[in-house]
Design an enzyme around this catalytic site. Structure first.
Site, PDB file in Angstrom:
ATOM      1  N   ASN A  89      -6.986  14.016   6.131  1.00  0.00           N
ATOM      2  CA  ASN A  89      -6.714  12.650   5.683  1.00  0.00           C
ATOM      3  C   ASN A  89      -7.775  12.044   4.760  1.00  0.00           C
ATOM      4  OD1 ASN A  89      -5.649   9.736   5.985  1.00  0.00           O
ATOM      5  ND2 ASN A  89      -7.715   9.617   6.849  1.00  0.00           N
TER       6      ASN A  89
ATOM      7  N   SER B 175      -0.521  11.513  -1.840  1.00  0.00           N
ATOM      8  CA  SER B 175      -0.217  10.191  -2.418  1.00  0.00           C
ATOM      9  C   SER B 175       1.011  10.352  -3.298  1.00  0.00           C
ATOM     10  CB  SER B 175      -1.388   9.716  -3.281  1.00  0.00           C
ATOM     11  OG  SER B 175      -0.980   8.639  -4.107  1.00  0.00           O
TER      12      SER B 175
ATOM     13  N   TYR C  54      -7.973  11.183  -9.554  1.00  0.00           N
ATOM     14  CA  TYR C  54      -7.212  11.033  -8.302  1.00  0.00           C
ATOM     15  C   TYR C  54      -5.887  11.786  -8.393  1.00  0.00           C
ATOM     16  CZ  TYR C  54      -5.112   8.590  -4.282  1.00  0.00           C
ATOM     17  OH  TYR C  54      -4.533   8.283  -3.074  1.00  0.00           O
TER      18      TYR C  54
ATOM     19  N   LYS D  15      -4.674  14.995  -6.003  1.00  0.00           N
ATOM     20  CA  LYS D  15      -3.533  14.889  -5.076  1.00  0.00           C
ATOM     21  C   LYS D  15      -2.412  15.851  -5.481  1.00  0.00           C
ATOM     22  CE  LYS D  15      -5.201  11.701  -2.293  1.00  0.00           C
ATOM     23  NZ  LYS D  15      -5.457  11.924  -0.866  1.00  0.00           N
TER      24      LYS D  15
ATOM     25  N   ILE E  11      -0.489   1.151   0.821  1.00  0.00           N
ATOM     26  CA  ILE E  11      -0.547   0.824   2.252  1.00  0.00           C
ATOM     27  C   ILE E  11      -1.627  -0.241   2.449  1.00  0.00           C
ATOM     28  CG2 ILE E  11      -0.900   1.739   4.573  1.00  0.00           C
ATOM     29  CD1 ILE E  11       1.549   2.996   3.051  1.00  0.00           C
TER      30      ILE E  11
END
Ligand SMILES: NC(=O)c1ccc[n+]([C@@H]2O[C@H](COP(=O)([O-])OP(=O)(O)OC[C@H]3O[C@@H](n4cnc5c(N)ncnc54)[C@H](OP(=O)(O)O)[C@@H]3O)[C@@H](O)[C@H]2O)c1
Length: 258
Positions: A91, A143, A157, A161, A190
Site C-alpha cells: 500500500n 491508482s 506517479y 502506478k 479518497i
C-alpha cells in the site's frame, strides 16, 4: 459477510494512516492478524492501539520500505512473530509532481523506489512464505492514474502506478499455479482527515467543489472504507476466480475503458 479471513496473517505496508490504516481496520473486523509498518513510530503505535481495541493481534514494525534492508525485514519479522503469512497488501506510496522536463534523477529514483522497487522486494520476500500456505493473495494499491493519464505534472506517479499494474498482472500469471492470486486496486480521489485531498479541500473549498462537480460522478470523494472493502474481498476466497486484474474504486471518476 464473513470472508473467512479469521486467523489469516496479513502484512500491510504504510498502515499508520489513510488508506492503509483503513485496510488494516477492515482485516481486523474480519478477525485477521496484522503486521503493519510505517516510518514514523508514534502514529504507527497509535494505529496498532486502535486495531487492538477492535480485538486484533497486531505487530507494528517501524520501517522505511524504500530501504532494501528494511523491506526484507518486514516479512522476516511477520513470520517470526505469527509463524506464517497469508496476504500481502503493498500500500505505501507517494507522489512527486512537476513538469517532466524539470524532474531530476533523484526525483525519479525516490518515487520509483517507494512506489515500485520496494513492493518488488517485499513481494519477493513474501512469496515463499505465502506458498507454504497453499493459497494466498497479494494486492497492490495502485491508482486510476496507473490506467489512464493523470495529467500534466504526474509523469513520475503515473509511470510508477502503470508499472505496478503490469507487475501485478505478470505476477498473477506466474503465481496462479501456487494458488496465490495477485490483483491491483485503483482508487480514485479518497478523502480522509489529514490526507492530501482533505488538505486541498481545506485550502481551496470552492476549487474542490468545482473539481467534484467536474470529476466525480457520485458527487463526492471516496472513503478509505470503500477501498478497504474491495481489498478484503480480493484477499478472500470469495474472489477465487479474480486474479491478474485491476479494479477501480473510484465512483466512475476514471475515464478509462479498460
Ligand atoms: N489518497 C488517495 O486519494 C489515493 C488515490 C489513489 C491511490 N492512492 C494510493 O494509496 C496508497 C495510500 O495512500 P494514502 O493517501 O493513504 O497515503 P498517505 O496518507 O500518505 O499514507 C501513507 C502511509 O504509508 C506510510 N509510508 C510512506 N512512505 C513510507 C515508506 N517509505 N516506508 C514505510 N511506510 C511509508 C506512511 O507513514 P510514514 O509517513 O510515517 O512512513 C503512511 O502510513 C498510496 O500508494 C497512494 O498512491 C491514494
Amino acid at each position: 459477510m464473513d470472508l473467512a479471513l479469521k486467523g489469516k496473517v496479513v502484512l500491510i505496508t504504510g498502515a499508520s494512516r489513510g488508506i492503509g490504516a483503513g485496510i488494516a481496520q477492515a482485516f481486523a473486523a474480519e478477525g485477521s492478524k496484522l503486521a503493519i509498518c510505517a516510518r514514523t513510530e508514534e502514529p504507527l503505535l497509535q494505529a496498532k492501539k486502535q486495531l487492538e481495541e477492535s480485538g486484533a493481534e497486531v505487530l507494528a514494525i517501524p520501517a522505511d520500505i524504500s530501504k532494501p534492508e528494511h523491506a526484507s525485514l518486514l516479512v522476516d519479522q511477520t513470520v517470526s512473530h505469527f509463524g506464517r503469512l497469508d496476504v500481502l497488501v503493498n500500500n505505501a506510496g507517494g507522489n512527486r509532481r512537476g513538469n517532466f522536463e524539470e524532474t531530476s534523477d533523484d526525483d525519479w529514483e525516490e518515487i520509483l523506489n517507494l512506489n515500485l522497487k520496494a513492493h518488488i522486494r517485499v513481494s519477493r520476500g513474501a512469496i515463499p512464505e505465502i506458498k507454504k500456505q497453499n493459497a494466498g493473495a497479494i494486492i497492490f494499491i495502485s491508482s486510476i492514474f496507473g490506467r489512464e493519464a493523470g495529467g500534466k505534472g504526474l509523469s513520475i506517479y503515473n509511470t510508477t502506478k502503470a508499472g505496478m499494474n503490469s507487475l501485478s498482472k505478470i505476477m498473477a500469471m506466474e503465481l496462479a499455479a501456487d494458488k496465490i492470486r495477485v490483483n491491483a486496486v485503483a482508487p480514485g480521489s479518497i478523502r480522509f482527515p489529514g490526507g492530501s485531498w482533505d488538505r486541498r479541500c481545506i485550502a481551496d473549498p470552492e476549487g474542490m467543489a468545482e473539481f467534484i462537480k467536474r470529476e466525480m460522478p457520485l458527487g463526492r470523494f471516496g472513503t478509505v472504507e470503500e477501498v478497504a472493502n474491495v481489498v478484503t474481498f480480493l484477499a478472500s476466497e470469495r474472489a477465487s476466480l479474480v486474479t491478474g486484474t485491476c479494479i477501480n474504486v473510484d465512483g466512475c471518476q476514471s475515464r478509462s475503458l479498460i
